[in-house]
Design a protein around this motif. Structure first.
Motif, PDB file in Angstrom:
ATOM      1  N   LYS A  30     -15.805  20.373   2.977  1.00  0.00           N
ATOM      2  CA  LYS A  30     -16.955  19.877   2.201  1.00  0.00           C
ATOM      3  C   LYS A  30     -16.566  19.493   0.777  1.00  0.00           C
ATOM      4  O   LYS A  30     -17.185  18.634   0.170  1.00  0.00           O
ATOM      5  N   TYR A  31     -15.511  20.100   0.270  1.00  0.00           N
ATOM      6  CA  TYR A  31     -15.069  19.771  -1.082  1.00  0.00           C
ATOM      7  C   TYR A  31     -14.551  18.341  -1.189  1.00  0.00           C
ATOM      8  O   TYR A  31     -14.589  17.736  -2.246  1.00  0.00           O
ATOM      9  N   VAL A  32     -14.058  17.800  -0.097  1.00  0.00           N
ATOM     10  CA  VAL A  32     -13.570  16.410  -0.092  1.00  0.00           C
ATOM     11  C   VAL A  32     -14.715  15.468  -0.455  1.00  0.00           C
ATOM     12  O   VAL A  32     -14.563  14.577  -1.296  1.00  0.00           O
ATOM     13  N   GLY A  33     -15.864  15.654   0.164  1.00  0.00           N
ATOM     14  CA  GLY A  33     -17.028  14.800  -0.103  1.00  0.00           C
ATOM     15  C   GLY A  33     -17.486  14.870  -1.546  1.00  0.00           C
ATOM     16  O   GLY A  33     -17.829  13.848  -2.144  1.00  0.00           O
ATOM     17  N   THR A  34     -17.457  16.050  -2.126  1.00  0.00           N
ATOM     18  CA  THR A  34     -17.887  16.154  -3.532  1.00  0.00           C
ATOM     19  C   THR A  34     -16.878  15.491  -4.463  1.00  0.00           C
ATOM     20  O   THR A  34     -17.265  14.874  -5.455  1.00  0.00           O
ATOM     21  N   ILE A  35     -15.602  15.609  -4.128  1.00  0.00           N
ATOM     22  CA  ILE A  35     -14.592  14.926  -4.955  1.00  0.00           C
ATOM     23  C   ILE A  35     -14.774  13.416  -4.858  1.00  0.00           C
ATOM     24  O   ILE A  35     -14.741  12.711  -5.871  1.00  0.00           O
ATOM     25  N   TRP A  36     -14.979  12.869  -3.635  1.00  0.00           N
ATOM     26  CA  TRP A  36     -15.196  11.424  -3.484  1.00  0.00           C
ATOM     27  C   TRP A  36     -16.429  10.989  -4.268  1.00  0.00           C
ATOM     28  O   TRP A  36     -16.411   9.949  -4.937  1.00  0.00           O
ATOM     29  N   THR A  37     -17.498  11.750  -4.193  1.00  0.00           N
ATOM     30  CA  THR A  37     -18.736  11.402  -4.895  1.00  0.00           C
ATOM     31  C   THR A  37     -18.522  11.394  -6.404  1.00  0.00           C
ATOM     32  O   THR A  37     -18.900  10.434  -7.089  1.00  0.00           O
ATOM     33  N   LEU A  38     -17.912  12.445  -6.923  1.00  0.00           N
ATOM     34  CA  LEU A  38     -17.707  12.534  -8.373  1.00  0.00           C
ATOM     35  C   LEU A  38     -16.725  11.481  -8.886  1.00  0.00           C
ATOM     36  O   LEU A  38     -16.930  10.911  -9.961  1.00  0.00           O
TER      37      LEU A  38
END
Length: 181
Positions: A30-38
């Motif tokens: 799930k951390y991958v998605g937050t990094i892509w978003t940010l």
């Protein structure tokens, strides 16, 4: 075309390796998605600033050299990252590199092409992106397959490749004159 292949080969590494590294050290995808978003938000918020204050004030080749250097440093820092914040900071550094390479590559393509065949030049630029991304993905995958995602070696190799690409572009800069308009 050949130098673009190398640049895009480094560029694609973030898309390939960040999810693997995040999963390996944080054990939560799930951390991958937050990094892509940010990082996407960061790009949208800062691209205009980078373009006005850096790209428009320096030689296009220097911008690409800086961009590739930022990407190489970011990839290496992803390889030594051990926390979400360090990974996020590394991704931000990589995105700064992205912002420094994409507009100048398009500008150089436009300046090198005769007006009557600009479409052809941009087509080759897109082919270069596709081939470079494919070769880069394959190479990055081989490095991780051979050394492992937690071994420092692939990250050092990617940093060295980035330095070599930057030196090649520096050499090219001395031989290709691009006039800004």
């Amino acid at each position: 075309l050949p130098i673009s292949l190398l640049v895009w080969g480094i560029y694609i590494q973030l898309r390939l390796l960040l999810p693997l590294r995040v999963t390996a050290i944080l054990e939560n995808v799930k951390y991958v998605g937050t990094i892509w978003t940010l990082t996407s938000l960061f790009l949208v918020v800062t691209q205009n600033f980078i373009t006005k204050n850096i790209i428009n004030k320096i030689n296009y080749f220097i911008s690409i050299i800086l961009g590739v250097s930022f990407m190489g440093i970011a990839l290496f820092s992803i390889g030594i990252s051990n926390s979400y914040l360090f990974l996020l900071l590394s991704a931000f550094i990589f995105v700064i590199g992205e912002m420094l390479i994409a507009p100048p590559i398009d500008s150089i393509t436009s300046k090198l092409a005769k007006e009557s065949i600009k479409g052809t030049y941009f087509s080759f630029n897109n082919i270069s992106y596709g081939l470079g991304s494919s070769i880069g993905s394959f190479t990055g995958g081989l490095l991780i397959e051979y050394f492992g995602i937690t071994n420092i070696t692939p990250w050092i190799i990617l940093l060295i490749i980035s330095i070599i690409i930057s030196l090649i572009i520096l050499f090219m800069k001395k031989h290709i004159k691009i006039i800004r308009t």
